[in-house]
Design a protein around this motif. Structure first.
Motif, PDB file in Angstrom:
ATOM      1  N   THR A  20       0.815  -0.988  -0.155  1.00 41.64           N
ATOM      2  CA  THR A  20      -0.117  -0.152   0.222  1.00 41.64           C
ATOM      3  C   THR A  20       0.376   1.392  -0.133  1.00 41.64           C
ATOM      4  O   THR A  20       0.296   2.409  -0.103  1.00 41.64           O
ATOM      5  CB  THR A  20      -0.830  -0.336   1.342  1.00 41.64           C
ATOM      6  N   SER A  21       2.056   1.087   0.895  1.00 42.77           N
ATOM      7  CA  SER A  21       2.833   2.983   0.322  1.00 42.77           C
ATOM      8  C   SER A  21       3.542   2.487  -0.983  1.00 42.77           C
ATOM      9  O   SER A  21       4.250   3.934  -0.905  1.00 42.77           O
ATOM     10  CB  SER A  21       3.707   2.680   1.877  1.00 42.77           C
ATOM     11  N   ALA A  22       3.884   1.314  -2.256  1.00 43.17           N
ATOM     12  CA  ALA A  22       4.330   1.455  -3.000  1.00 43.17           C
ATOM     13  C   ALA A  22       3.295   2.320  -3.699  1.00 43.17           C
ATOM     14  O   ALA A  22       2.289   2.126  -4.585  1.00 43.17           O
ATOM     15  CB  ALA A  22       4.703   0.097  -2.908  1.00 43.17           C
ATOM     16  N   GLN A  23       3.872   3.789  -4.234  1.00 43.41           N
ATOM     17  CA  GLN A  23       2.831   4.689  -4.740  1.00 43.41           C
ATOM     18  C   GLN A  23       3.460   4.602  -5.889  1.00 43.41           C
ATOM     19  O   GLN A  23       4.464   3.817  -6.787  1.00 43.41           O
ATOM     20  CB  GLN A  23       3.480   6.221  -4.092  1.00 43.41           C
ATOM     21  N   LYS A  24       2.289   4.867  -7.100  1.00 35.03           N
ATOM     22  CA  LYS A  24       3.137   5.396  -8.752  1.00 35.03           C
ATOM     23  C   LYS A  24       3.773   6.104  -8.312  1.00 35.03           C
ATOM     24  O   LYS A  24       4.092   7.410  -7.459  1.00 35.03           O
ATOM     25  CB  LYS A  24       2.284   5.558  -9.578  1.00 35.03           C
ATOM     26  N   PRO A  25       4.684   6.310  -9.629  1.00 35.35           N
ATOM     27  CA  PRO A  25       5.818   7.772  -9.661  1.00 35.35           C
ATOM     28  C   PRO A  25       5.056   9.265  -9.976  1.00 35.35           C
ATOM     29  O   PRO A  25       3.257   9.237 -10.099  1.00 35.35           O
ATOM     30  CB  PRO A  25       6.437   7.812 -11.274  1.00 35.35           C
ATOM     31  N   PRO A  26       5.222  10.206  -9.642  1.00 35.47           N
ATOM     32  CA  PRO A  26       4.926  11.719  -9.408  1.00 35.47           C
ATOM     33  C   PRO A  26       4.082  11.462 -10.649  1.00 35.47           C
ATOM     34  O   PRO A  26       4.816  11.091 -11.911  1.00 35.47           O
ATOM     35  CB  PRO A  26       5.591  12.620  -9.005  1.00 35.47           C
ATOM     36  N   THR A  27       2.696  12.304 -11.257  1.00 36.37           N
ATOM     37  CA  THR A  27       2.823  12.559 -12.813  1.00 36.37           C
ATOM     38  C   THR A  27       3.169  14.596 -12.927  1.00 36.37           C
ATOM     39  O   THR A  27       2.955  14.677 -12.605  1.00 36.37           O
ATOM     40  CB  THR A  27       1.045  12.526 -13.158  1.00 36.37           C
ATOM     41  N   PRO A 127       7.392  -0.317 -13.377  1.00 39.78           N
ATOM     42  CA  PRO A 127       8.646  -1.538 -13.295  1.00 39.78           C
ATOM     43  C   PRO A 127       7.520  -2.393 -11.534  1.00 39.78           C
ATOM     44  O   PRO A 127       7.180  -1.963 -11.428  1.00 39.78           O
ATOM     45  CB  PRO A 127       9.401  -0.786 -13.067  1.00 39.78           C
ATOM     46  N   PRO A 128       7.450  -4.088 -11.778  1.00 40.02           N
ATOM     47  CA  PRO A 128       7.117  -3.799 -10.588  1.00 40.02           C
ATOM     48  C   PRO A 128       7.638  -3.436  -9.208  1.00 40.02           C
ATOM     49  O   PRO A 128       9.488  -3.240  -9.813  1.00 40.02           O
ATOM     50  CB  PRO A 128       7.114  -5.419 -10.612  1.00 40.02           C
ATOM     51  N   LYS A 129       6.695  -3.898  -8.235  1.00 42.99           N
ATOM     52  CA  LYS A 129       7.585  -3.224  -7.381  1.00 42.99           C
ATOM     53  C   LYS A 129       8.543  -4.928  -6.534  1.00 42.99           C
ATOM     54  O   LYS A 129       7.986  -5.613  -6.314  1.00 42.99           O
ATOM     55  CB  LYS A 129       6.967  -2.692  -6.069  1.00 42.99           C
ATOM     56  N   LYS A 130       9.618  -4.534  -5.676  1.00 45.83           N
ATOM     57  CA  LYS A 130      10.305  -5.278  -4.837  1.00 45.83           C
ATOM     58  C   LYS A 130       9.522  -5.591  -3.193  1.00 45.83           C
ATOM     59  O   LYS A 130       9.776  -4.020  -3.014  1.00 45.83           O
ATOM     60  CB  LYS A 130      11.833  -5.078  -4.914  1.00 45.83           C
ATOM     61  N   VAL A 131       9.576  -6.025  -3.061  1.00 46.30           N
ATOM     62  CA  VAL A 131       9.124  -6.451  -1.543  1.00 46.30           C
ATOM     63  C   VAL A 131      10.207  -6.830  -1.168  1.00 46.30           C
ATOM     64  O   VAL A 131       9.755  -8.428   0.069  1.00 46.30           O
ATOM     65  CB  VAL A 131       7.878  -7.378  -1.503  1.00 46.30           C
ATOM     66  N   GLU A 132      11.308  -6.299  -0.347  1.00 44.12           N
ATOM     67  CA  GLU A 132      12.465  -7.048   0.306  1.00 44.12           C
ATOM     68  C   GLU A 132      12.596  -7.447   1.298  1.00 44.12           C
ATOM     69  O   GLU A 132      12.808  -8.613   1.691  1.00 44.12           O
ATOM     70  CB  GLU A 132      14.330  -6.244  -0.333  1.00 44.12           C
ATOM     71  N   GLY A 133      11.775  -6.648   2.335  1.00 42.52           N
ATOM     72  CA  GLY A 133      11.935  -6.682   3.687  1.00 42.52           C
ATOM     73  C   GLY A 133      11.193  -7.890   4.196  1.00 42.52           C
ATOM     74  O   GLY A 133      10.712  -8.808   4.652  1.00 42.52           O
ATOM     75  N   ALA A 134      10.188  -8.495   3.144  1.00 41.18           N
ATOM     76  CA  ALA A 134       9.266  -9.469   3.388  1.00 41.18           C
ATOM     77  C   ALA A 134       9.734 -11.199   3.060  1.00 41.18           C
ATOM     78  O   ALA A 134       9.930 -11.583   4.033  1.00 41.18           O
ATOM     79  CB  ALA A 134       7.900  -9.517   2.358  1.00 41.18           C
ATOM     80  N   ARG A 135      10.689 -11.017   1.911  1.00 43.39           N
ATOM     81  CA  ARG A 135      11.645 -12.172   2.007  1.00 43.39           C
ATOM     82  C   ARG A 135      12.368 -12.013   2.789  1.00 43.39           C
ATOM     83  O   ARG A 135      12.974 -13.218   3.571  1.00 43.39           O
ATOM     84  CB  ARG A 135      11.868 -11.362   0.286  1.00 43.39           C
ATOM     85  N   LYS A 136      13.147 -10.717   3.379  1.00 44.22           N
ATOM     86  CA  LYS A 136      13.923 -11.219   4.454  1.00 44.22           C
ATOM     87  C   LYS A 136      13.229 -11.577   5.595  1.00 44.22           C
ATOM     88  O   LYS A 136      13.766 -12.626   6.154  1.00 44.22           O
ATOM     89  CB  LYS A 136      14.592 -10.049   4.666  1.00 44.22           C
ATOM     90  N   LEU A 137      12.417 -11.465   6.646  1.00 43.24           N
ATOM     91  CA  LEU A 137      11.263 -12.098   6.913  1.00 43.24           C
ATOM     92  C   LEU A 137      11.051 -13.302   6.734  1.00 43.24           C
ATOM     93  O   LEU A 137      11.288 -14.276   7.935  1.00 43.24           O
ATOM     94  CB  LEU A 137      10.046 -10.984   7.520  1.00 43.24           C
ATOM     95  N   VAL A 138      10.851 -13.967   6.038  1.00 45.66           N
ATOM     96  CA  VAL A 138      10.464 -15.216   5.630  1.00 45.66           C
ATOM     97  C   VAL A 138      11.982 -16.163   6.437  1.00 45.66           C
ATOM     98  O   VAL A 138      12.264 -17.190   6.525  1.00 45.66           O
ATOM     99  CB  VAL A 138      10.222 -15.137   4.125  1.00 45.66           C
TER     100      VAL A 138
END
Length: 142
Positions: A20-27, A127-138
């Motif tokens: 939800t915090s992964a926002q689109k680039p500013p227009t 581009p797709p967003k990375k979810v690095e924090g969740a991968r590290k937690l797993v």
């Protein structure tokens, strides 16, 4: 609640927060003087358009117009039946992902053909967003 269940809940919450915090680039909003003999191709290719960018076509009402058309209409300066006309002299167009074609149609395509009053704009998907924090937690829980 056991440790694995707690970690799973934290993992799900982390993914939701990241997504939800992964926002689109500013227009951006671009004002464009819609006139004959301008390098619209070069202008459009020099921009990095993103979904939601706006173009405001500025021109003399009655003398020019803007027509959103398809590729055939663009290639042949042809007013196709499914085209969307604009004629206010201050036309705002919001860009979606994909390719948009614009031509001048106030003179049956002559300014399009003879004076380059046409433009193609390509808006790539984000581009797709990375979810690095969740991968590290797993990895830490295994």
């Amino acid at each position: 609640m056991d440790k694995k269940c707690s970690i799973f809940i934290i993992l799900v919450a982390t993914i939701l927060v990241v997504d939800t915090s992964a926002q689109k680039p500013p227009t951006n909003t671009y004002e464009l003087n819609w006139v004959p003999d301008f390098d619209y191709k070069g202008w459009a290719e020099a921009k990095n358009f993103v979904e939601g960018d706006k173009i405001i076509f500025k021109y003399e009402v009655g003398k020019y117009s803007v027509l959103e058309t398809d590729q055939k209409g663009y290639d042949n300066c042809f007013v196709c039946p499914t085209a969307t006309p604009h004629s206010s002299g201050n036309d705002e167009v919001v860009l979606p992902v994909g390719i948009k074609y614009f031509i001048n149609a106030s003179d049956k395509g002559q300014n399009c053909k003879d004076h380059n009053m046409k433009m193609k704009i390509t808006v790539p998907p984000s581009p797709p967003k990375k979810v690095e924090g969740a991968r590290k937690l797993v990895q830490e829980t295994n």
